[in-house]
Design a protein around this motif. Structure first.
Motif, PDB file in Angstrom:
ATOM      1  N   HIS A  81       1.218  -1.206   0.033  1.00 63.32           N
ATOM      2  CA  HIS A  81      -0.507  -0.566   0.233  1.00 63.32           C
ATOM      3  C   HIS A  81       0.496   1.238  -0.268  1.00 63.32           C
ATOM      4  O   HIS A  81       1.294   1.698   0.994  1.00 63.32           O
TER       5      HIS A  81
ATOM      6  N   ASP B 149      -4.529  -1.267  -1.355  1.00 68.18           N
ATOM      7  CA  ASP B 149      -5.548   0.536  -0.779  1.00 68.18           C
ATOM      8  C   ASP B 149      -7.151   0.338  -0.819  1.00 68.18           C
ATOM      9  O   ASP B 149      -7.935   0.710  -1.503  1.00 68.18           O
TER      10      ASP B 149
ATOM     11  N   PHE C 279     -10.674   2.265   0.509  1.00 68.48           N
ATOM     12  CA  PHE C 279     -10.309   3.242   0.394  1.00 68.48           C
ATOM     13  C   PHE C 279     -11.454   3.016  -1.514  1.00 68.48           C
ATOM     14  O   PHE C 279     -12.106   4.550  -1.497  1.00 68.48           O
TER      15      PHE C 279
ATOM     16  N   TYR D 222     -13.883   6.343  -5.272  1.00 67.32           N
ATOM     17  CA  TYR D 222     -12.980   6.891  -3.971  1.00 67.32           C
ATOM     18  C   TYR D 222     -13.683   7.736  -2.569  1.00 67.32           C
ATOM     19  O   TYR D 222     -13.805   8.297  -3.249  1.00 67.32           O
TER      20      TYR D 222
ATOM     21  N   ASN E 163     -11.482   8.482   0.751  1.00 65.81           N
ATOM     22  CA  ASN E 163     -10.437   8.981   1.787  1.00 65.81           C
ATOM     23  C   ASN E 163     -11.242  10.228   2.593  1.00 65.81           C
ATOM     24  O   ASN E 163      -9.652  10.925   1.431  1.00 65.81           O
TER      25      ASN E 163
ATOM     26  N   ASP F  95      -7.141  12.026   2.143  1.00 65.64           N
ATOM     27  CA  ASP F  95      -6.802  12.719   0.926  1.00 65.64           C
ATOM     28  C   ASP F  95      -6.326  14.528   0.194  1.00 65.64           C
ATOM     29  O   ASP F  95      -8.606  14.022   0.245  1.00 65.64           O
TER      30      ASP F  95
END
Lengths: 391, 133
Positions: A122, A328, A331, A338, A340, A343
């Protein structure tokens, strides 16, 4: 059946065929280490079960495409007047079918990964020069956008110059044979609406180009240096493709301006020709670039020197060995959305080969989704109403 | 240079980032004076919190490896670096590691050779980058 209806049928066939092919080949243009949104180690690609899942996808999508083609044919044979409305709704069974198939296969892929205990690292990866180049606006092909803007401004100025000499009552609508069938008092908004729409489209295209620049890449864990080199070329291709489409789209809108100003009325054949030529000029480059380049440029073979590869390999050796784990995947909801919160990226490369994706943990992502939904629904409501009138 | 952060790694993310940039500078992957990406862009590309990148950049600035300017952003500091107090700093870093080496039965010569090999490894990348391996 009129020639016009045959033409609409041909357009429907072409539309369904293009969409069917694009959706069917998606797993072939996605990054190799992603199986329906699940990160797998690249050596696992040869696993028979992986091939089996991909084969299922190909067959299901091919069948869906053929069924949709049959639906287009049925519309043409039974109610040819509905061909044009068909163009609006025929893509939907394909898109929904593709979504459901992908989700089902994502669950299979997740199970397969757990059963085989496939471990992946990851990692968060960036290349300083790529990040730096994508911080500024410098990389965008401004010539296309400024050219389009110049055309729009010119059209608006000409319209304003013509406006005083236009009669008080002007033609606002023509029937299929291009005979006037609706009139209204002249107004500034009426003569300026096309340049305004063209300007809005220009801004949307510019934003898409910016999104291509800002998108976070799905970097190959095996060869990140190649990923960045590929993306450099891909960015260039995409930017010029989007810029070119913007110019064509602008010219298409403005081609109808003389008609709106009541200066000149094209024959219906010429009108259809204009629409056909411009849409071909917009669709073909988009397909060519996405098929030839692959997602984020994964199918490109950019020139990177041996020294670059050697340095990347050695630099790799200077890092602590990465730990393997589940990667990952957590996420990526349903393997495609996605989420996250850590981020800050808004635009991310999606995992299914569509290029565009958002980080749904960012509020702005939801604003974009709502704006897009409103636009789509409004377009559908408007065009369906208009087309039903024609029927 | 390519930066890779391991989310499953032992070290905190900011210190992984800091270490990689220092190694990048030493290995010639980042040239003296070379501009670095903005905190926001780098955070978005790696997929980590902006504060994490901020912390790494602030640390690197305090250590003298990068310079930060409000207008032109971050850049690799020009050489030579200010090396006052460096030996004390190095001693503080190496002492516990030397102690670990002793616990694992490494003698002074082995430990020295190990350090020299790592030094050479980083230099090799720099030599290849500059085209004289």
């Amino acid at each position: 059946m009129s020639a016009l209806q045959n033409l609409f049928f041909a357009i429907n066939l072409l539309l369904v065929l293009t969409m069917g092919v694009m959706l069917t080949v998606l797993p072939l243009i996605t990054r190799k280490s992603l199986l329906f949104g699940v990160r797998i180690p690249e050596p696992a690609l040869d696993h028979p079960e992986v091939r089996h899942l991909k084969a299922i996808y190909l067959v299901v999508l091919a069948v869906l495409s053929v069924l949709t083609l049959a639906a287009a044919l049925a519309i043409h044979l039974v109610r040819p007047a509905f061909n044009l409305i068909g163009s609006l709704y025929l893509p939907w069974p394909l898109l929904i079918g593709q979504f459901l198939t992908t989700v089902a296969l994502w669950r299979q892929a997740k199970r397969l990964k757990a059963r085989e205990n496939w471990q992946v690292a990851h990692l968060g990866t960036a290349e300083t020069r790529s990040s730096l180049a994508r911080t500024r606006f410098g990389g965008l092909p401004w010539a296309w956008y400024l050219g389009s803007l110049a055309l729009i401004v010119l059209a608006a100025l000409v319209s304003l110059a013509v406006y005083p000499s236009m009669p008080q009552t002007i033609v606002t609508h023509w029937n299929a044979a291009m005979e006037p069938d609706a009139w209204a008092d002249k107004s500034l908004i009426h003569v300026l609406i096309t340049p305004i729409i063209a300007l809005v489209m220009l801004l949307i295209m510019l934003l898409s180009n910016l999104a291509v620049y800002r998108t976070k890449l799905q970097v190959s864990l095996e060869n990140p240096a190649l990923s960045y080199a590929q993306h450099r070329v891909y960015r260039l291709w995409m930017s010029h493709m989007l810029g070119f489409i913007t110019v064509v789209m602008t010219m298409m809108f403005l081609a109808f301006q003389p008609m709106i100003l009541n200066l000149w009325v094209p024959s219906s054949a010429l009108m259809i020709l204009i629409i056909l030529v411009t849409s071909t000029l917009m669709i073909v480059p988009a397909i060519v670039v996405s098929v030839k380049a692959g997602q984020g440029g994964t199918r490109l073979k950019p020139a990177i020197t041996d020294a670059d590869i050697a340095a990347a390999g050695l630099a790799d050796a200077l890092r602590p060995a990465s730990r393997s784990g589940r990667g990952d995947d957590r996420f990526w909801k349903l393997g495609m959305f996605y989420v996250n919160p850590e981020d800050p990226a808004l635009f991310v490369e999606d995992r299914l080969g569509n290029n565009g994706g958002l980080n749904y943990a960012r509020p702005l992502a939801w604003v974009l989704v709502v704006v897009l939904l409103v636009l789509v629904i409004a377009t559908y409501a408007l065009s369906t109403g208009l087309l039903l009138d024609l029927v | 240079m390519i930066i890779q952060i391991d989310f499953a790694g032992d070290l905190p993310l900011y210190s992984q980032l800091r270490d990689q940039i220092v190694i990048g500078i030493a290995a010639g992957l980042l040239k003296s004076g070379e501009a670095l990406p903005s905190v926001r862009r780098l955070a978005a590309d790696i997929g980590i919190n902006i504060h994490t990148v901020n912390k790494a950049y602030a640390l690197l600035r305090d250590e003298g490896y990068i310079v930060m300017d409000r207008r032109s952003g971050a850049a690799v500091a020009p050489r030579p670096l200010d090396s006052r107090g460096f030996f004390e700093h190095l001693a503080d870093l190496l002492r516990p590691i030397a102690a670990e080496a002793i616990c694992h039965e490494l003698d002074a010569e082995q430990f020295g050779r190990f350090c020299a090999d790592l030094h050479r490894q980083v230099r090799t990348v720099q030599d290849i980058r500059e085209g004289h391996p």
